[in-house]
Scaffold this motif. Structure first.
Motif: not given
Length: 120
Positions: A55-59
């Motif tokens: 999983m990759d996350h970005a904000q």
């Protein structure tokens, strides 16, 4: 400031296609009670799904959140979608945490990774 070194930020590596990507984009509400704990629990649970790849996350500074989950096949993705605790978290997200969200599911047909060699 923490004395612990931060782990390097790296994206999920490419996998042999085909596989699936679930792209979840969100804008959250001001009400975030319990969000972090639930999010951490979901990140633990999804790792137990056979076929989960990462999983990759970005904000963004403006508040758009992006999470991309990668799954070996449609069955793995369906198992995660129907997981009981995940379903409860989804309901709570709609009721409390998300102003809006979009989910895109795509079959990945091409994938590659680039890593810059360390400088000496």
């Amino acid at each position: 400031m923490s004395d612990q070194p931060k782990a390097p930020v790296t994206p999920v590596p490419a996998h042999e296609p085909p596989y699936y990507a679930a792209v979840f984009t969100t804008v959250r509400t001001q009400e975030q009670d319990g969000y972090r704990e639930t999010n951490a629990r979901m990140e633990e649970l999804v790792k137990d799904i056979p076929g989960y790849l990462g999983m990759d996350h970005a904000q963004t500074p403006g508040g758009l959140g992006i999470t991309v989950g990668y799954f070996r096949d449609a069955d793995a993705l369906a198992e995660w979608r129907s997981h009981t605790e995940h379903r409860m978290a989804q309901r709570r997200g709609r009721d409390e945490w998300y102003r809006n969200y979009t989910l895109h599911v795509a079959k990945v047909e091409r994938s590659h990774t680039f890593v810059r060699p360390p400088e000496n």
